[in-house]
Design a protein around this motif. Sequence first.
Motif, PDB file in Angstrom:
ATOM      1  N   ARG A  12       0.798  -1.557   0.318  1.00 20.61           N
ATOM      2  CA  ARG A  12      -0.182   0.013  -0.161  1.00 20.61           C
ATOM      3  C   ARG A  12       0.960   1.352  -0.274  1.00 20.61           C
ATOM      4  N   ALA A  13       2.216   1.228   0.926  1.00 17.22           N
ATOM      5  CA  ALA A  13       2.502   2.161   0.651  1.00 17.22           C
ATOM      6  C   ALA A  13       4.071   2.111  -0.761  1.00 17.22           C
ATOM      7  N   GLN A  14       4.042   0.994  -1.554  1.00 18.61           N
ATOM      8  CA  GLN A  14       4.588   1.257  -2.742  1.00 18.61           C
ATOM      9  C   GLN A  14       5.167   1.091  -2.596  1.00 18.61           C
ATOM     10  N   ARG A  15       6.221   0.688  -2.079  1.00 17.12           N
ATOM     11  CA  ARG A  15       7.315  -0.271  -1.784  1.00 17.12           C
ATOM     12  C   ARG A  15       7.564  -1.422  -1.865  1.00 17.12           C
ATOM     13  N   VAL A  16       6.696  -1.985  -3.006  1.00 16.78           N
ATOM     14  CA  VAL A  16       6.759  -3.115  -3.566  1.00 16.78           C
ATOM     15  C   VAL A  16       7.705  -4.424  -4.140  1.00 16.78           C
ATOM     16  N   ASP A  17       9.824  -3.577  -3.326  1.00 17.59           N
ATOM     17  CA  ASP A  17      10.615  -4.171  -3.696  1.00 17.59           C
ATOM     18  C   ASP A  17      10.617  -4.709  -2.372  1.00 17.59           C
ATOM     19  N   GLU A  18      10.681  -4.039  -1.328  1.00 15.94           N
ATOM     20  CA  GLU A  18      10.640  -4.485  -0.308  1.00 15.94           C
ATOM     21  C   GLU A  18      10.090  -5.282   0.102  1.00 15.94           C
ATOM     22  N   ALA A  19       8.146  -5.659  -0.353  1.00  7.82           N
ATOM     23  CA  ALA A  19       7.268  -6.577  -0.269  1.00  7.82           C
ATOM     24  C   ALA A  19       7.883  -7.578  -0.459  1.00  7.82           C
ATOM     25  N   PHE A  20       8.216  -7.676  -1.638  1.00  2.44           N
ATOM     26  CA  PHE A  20       9.379  -8.886  -2.543  1.00  2.44           C
ATOM     27  C   PHE A  20      10.352  -9.347  -1.622  1.00  2.44           C
ATOM     28  N   GLU A  21      11.153  -8.808  -0.917  1.00  9.90           N
ATOM     29  CA  GLU A  21      11.874  -8.957   0.163  1.00  9.90           C
ATOM     30  C   GLU A  21      12.060  -9.343   1.337  1.00  9.90           C
ATOM     31  N   LEU A  22      10.136  -8.840   1.642  1.00  5.95           N
ATOM     32  CA  LEU A  22       9.776  -9.660   2.938  1.00  5.95           C
ATOM     33  C   LEU A  22       9.856 -11.394   2.769  1.00  5.95           C
ATOM     34  N   LYS A  23       8.991 -11.677   1.550  1.00  2.03           N
ATOM     35  CA  LYS A  23       8.904 -12.833   1.281  1.00  2.03           C
ATOM     36  C   LYS A  23       9.729 -13.559   1.365  1.00  2.03           C
ATOM     37  N   TYR A  24      10.750 -13.016   0.721  1.00  4.48           N
ATOM     38  CA  TYR A  24      11.990 -14.374   0.499  1.00  4.48           C
ATOM     39  C   TYR A  24      12.230 -14.428   1.991  1.00  4.48           C
ATOM     40  N   LEU A  25      12.417 -13.648   3.283  1.00  9.00           N
ATOM     41  CA  LEU A  25      13.149 -13.189   4.443  1.00  9.00           C
ATOM     42  C   LEU A  25      12.285 -14.071   5.539  1.00  9.00           C
ATOM     43  N   MET A  26      11.281 -14.097   4.187  1.00 11.06           N
ATOM     44  CA  MET A  26       9.361 -15.746   5.754  1.00 11.06           C
ATOM     45  C   MET A  26       9.690 -16.304   5.052  1.00 11.06           C
ATOM     46  N   GLU A  27      10.585 -16.801   3.948  1.00 12.73           N
ATOM     47  CA  GLU A  27      10.981 -18.186   3.671  1.00 12.73           C
ATOM     48  C   GLU A  27      12.299 -18.741   4.284  1.00 12.73           C
ATOM     49  N   GLN A  28      13.603 -17.577   4.021  1.00 11.29           N
ATOM     50  CA  GLN A  28      14.483 -18.494   5.039  1.00 11.29           C
ATOM     51  C   GLN A  28      13.922 -18.142   6.435  1.00 11.29           C
ATOM     52  N   ARG A  29      13.506 -17.900   6.912  1.00 11.85           N
ATOM     53  CA  ARG A  29      12.838 -18.448   7.948  1.00 11.85           C
ATOM     54  C   ARG A  29      11.997 -19.864   8.287  1.00 11.85           C
ATOM     55  N   GLY A  30      11.532 -19.957   7.447  1.00 15.48           N
ATOM     56  CA  GLY A  30      10.686 -21.651   6.634  1.00 15.48           C
ATOM     57  C   GLY A  30       9.716 -21.340   7.727  1.00 15.48           C
ATOM     58  N   VAL A  31       9.191 -19.554   7.504  1.00 12.54           N
ATOM     59  CA  VAL A  31       7.062 -19.067   6.525  1.00 12.54           C
ATOM     60  C   VAL A  31       7.259 -19.345   5.245  1.00 12.54           C
ATOM     61  N   LYS A  32       6.300 -20.582   5.163  1.00 12.66           N
ATOM     62  CA  LYS A  32       5.652 -20.734   4.095  1.00 12.66           C
ATOM     63  C   LYS A  32       4.920 -19.933   3.758  1.00 12.66           C
ATOM     64  N   SER A  33       5.088 -18.738   2.197  1.00 12.20           N
ATOM     65  CA  SER A  33       3.715 -17.957   1.831  1.00 12.20           C
ATOM     66  C   SER A  33       2.333 -18.863   1.363  1.00 12.20           C
ATOM     67  N   ASP A  34       1.316 -18.334   1.709  1.00 11.14           N
ATOM     68  CA  ASP A  34      -0.003 -18.898   1.630  1.00 11.14           C
ATOM     69  C   ASP A  34      -0.749 -18.251   0.420  1.00 11.14           C
ATOM     70  N   LEU A  35      -1.876 -18.370   0.009  1.00 17.20           N
ATOM     71  CA  LEU A  35      -2.624 -17.856  -0.930  1.00 17.20           C
ATOM     72  C   LEU A  35      -2.597 -16.622  -0.907  1.00 17.20           C
ATOM     73  N   TYR A  36      -3.295 -16.084   0.415  1.00 16.79           N
ATOM     74  CA  TYR A  36      -2.817 -14.563   0.246  1.00 16.79           C
ATOM     75  C   TYR A  36      -2.353 -14.005  -0.387  1.00 16.79           C
ATOM     76  N   ILE A  37      -0.605 -14.555   0.534  1.00 23.27           N
ATOM     77  CA  ILE A  37       0.333 -13.757   0.102  1.00 23.27           C
ATOM     78  C   ILE A  37       0.705 -13.710  -1.322  1.00 23.27           C
ATOM     79  N   TYR A  38       0.844 -14.382  -2.409  1.00 28.59           N
ATOM     80  CA  TYR A  38       0.852 -14.880  -3.357  1.00 28.59           C
ATOM     81  C   TYR A  38      -0.320 -13.808  -4.173  1.00 28.59           C
ATOM     82  N   ASN A  39      -1.782 -14.132  -3.800  1.00 28.62           N
ATOM     83  CA  ASN A  39      -2.262 -12.886  -4.444  1.00 28.62           C
ATOM     84  C   ASN A  39      -1.960 -11.825  -4.426  1.00 28.62           C
ATOM     85  N   GLN A  40      -1.775 -11.029  -2.933  1.00 25.74           N
ATOM     86  CA  GLN A  40      -0.999  -9.864  -2.930  1.00 25.74           C
ATOM     87  C   GLN A  40       0.563  -9.319  -3.905  1.00 25.74           C
ATOM     88  N   LEU A  41       1.091 -10.187  -3.733  1.00 17.31           N
ATOM     89  CA  LEU A  41       2.155  -9.573  -4.672  1.00 17.31           C
ATOM     90  C   LEU A  41       2.087 -10.324  -5.721  1.00 17.31           C
TER      91      LEU A  41
END
Length: 93
Positions: A12-41
Amino acid sequence: MAYSTMLHVLIRAQRVDEAFELKYLMEQRGVKSDLYIYNQLIDACAPSQDVEFALSLMDELQQRQLAPDVFTFNALIKVVSSSGDFETAGRLL
């Protein structure tokens, strides 16, 4: 839940690159992206008309055995049509 909220705030803050970085950080920490996250991205790809990346996210979610829903397809159609490719957008219906 906190990750998806933060992701939403970044997009929403138009910081899309940071949002994608957060997705990869989540996955590095073992948190799997769900459908809601994919839809947002996928939806976040529309302003930049990044069809290729949106389609790669669609492939990735299907490889993870997540089933796209109406929100996924709506987001993907939005991205594809924002690039002016109405023929491909129509095929997604």
